[in-house]
Scaffold this active site. Sequence first.
Site, PDB file in Angstrom:
ATOM      1  N   SER A 277     -20.390 -29.812 -21.778  1.00 24.27           N
ATOM      2  CA  SER A 277     -20.648 -29.283 -23.107  1.00 24.27           C
ATOM      3  C   SER A 277     -19.703 -29.923 -24.124  1.00 24.27           C
ATOM      4  O   SER A 277     -19.754 -31.133 -24.305  1.00 24.27           O
ATOM      5  CB  SER A 277     -20.563 -27.752 -23.062  1.00 24.27           C
ATOM      6  OG  SER A 277     -21.150 -27.169 -24.193  1.00 24.27           O
TER       7      SER A 277
ATOM      8  N   ASP B 203     -31.606 -25.268 -20.252  1.00 26.93           N
ATOM      9  CA  ASP B 203     -30.370 -25.021 -21.000  1.00 26.93           C
ATOM     10  C   ASP B 203     -30.664 -24.242 -22.273  1.00 26.93           C
ATOM     11  O   ASP B 203     -31.456 -24.675 -23.109  1.00 26.93           O
ATOM     12  CB  ASP B 203     -29.683 -26.346 -21.332  1.00 26.93           C
ATOM     13  CG  ASP B 203     -28.230 -26.191 -21.705  1.00 26.93           C
ATOM     14  OD1 ASP B 203     -27.920 -25.302 -22.527  1.00 26.93           O
ATOM     15  OD2 ASP B 203     -27.407 -26.949 -21.188  1.00 26.93           O
TER      16      ASP B 203
ATOM     17  N   HIS C 226     -26.927 -23.602 -18.591  1.00 19.44           N
ATOM     18  CA  HIS C 226     -25.831 -24.408 -19.150  1.00 19.44           C
ATOM     19  C   HIS C 226     -24.721 -24.654 -18.126  1.00 19.44           C
ATOM     20  O   HIS C 226     -23.580 -24.858 -18.491  1.00 19.44           O
ATOM     21  CB  HIS C 226     -25.296 -23.708 -20.413  1.00 19.44           C
ATOM     22  CG  HIS C 226     -24.493 -24.593 -21.302  1.00 19.44           C
ATOM     23  ND1 HIS C 226     -25.003 -25.710 -21.918  1.00 19.44           N
ATOM     24  CD2 HIS C 226     -23.193 -24.526 -21.671  1.00 19.44           C
ATOM     25  CE1 HIS C 226     -24.058 -26.275 -22.644  1.00 19.44           C
ATOM     26  NE2 HIS C 226     -22.946 -25.588 -22.506  1.00 19.44           N
TER      27      HIS C 226
END
Length: 174
Positions: A74, A139, A166
């Site tokens: 991320s 996601d 995620h």
Amino acid sequence: MNVILLPGSGCTPTMECNYYSWLAKTLVDRGICADVRVTVPGMPDPYVCRRAKWIPHCEEVLKCDANSVVVGHSSGAVCALRLAERNVLRGIVLVAGYDDDLGDENERASGYFGPDPFDYEKMKANCTKGIDAVIGLRDSLVPAEVQRALAAKLDARETLCERRDHFFTPPAEE
């Protein structure tokens, strides 16, 4: 070879979040890498992940170098991109990676998305063993199409994970 783990925003203490502890242990247990570097208890500025703090920390404290594979998740993936612009690395692995602030004020405040554009050619040239993208097709934070578009810009090897959101939980069977 060493592996540097860069967490996502808000992941502190790092080794208690998401899949990071599991990954570090698995890399060592499987003999893939004995040198896994992660900042404990957490990265500096763990909620905004400012470029001005994270890049020097990765270079000076975590000692990323030509033997490093940087695994960024991320916000950590965005940091990995900027590291690859500035440093010769063995490679980067982008987990739920993106190159757009996604309309998020916190992402804009990080400083990764400007004023200078991303230099994808420099990233590709600096990653001597290539770039990988691990993409969660379900996601909820970073749309899969954003992740796949980034992978295409980087000529990255893609691992598509049909059931993953995620990458919040281990094990990452991928």
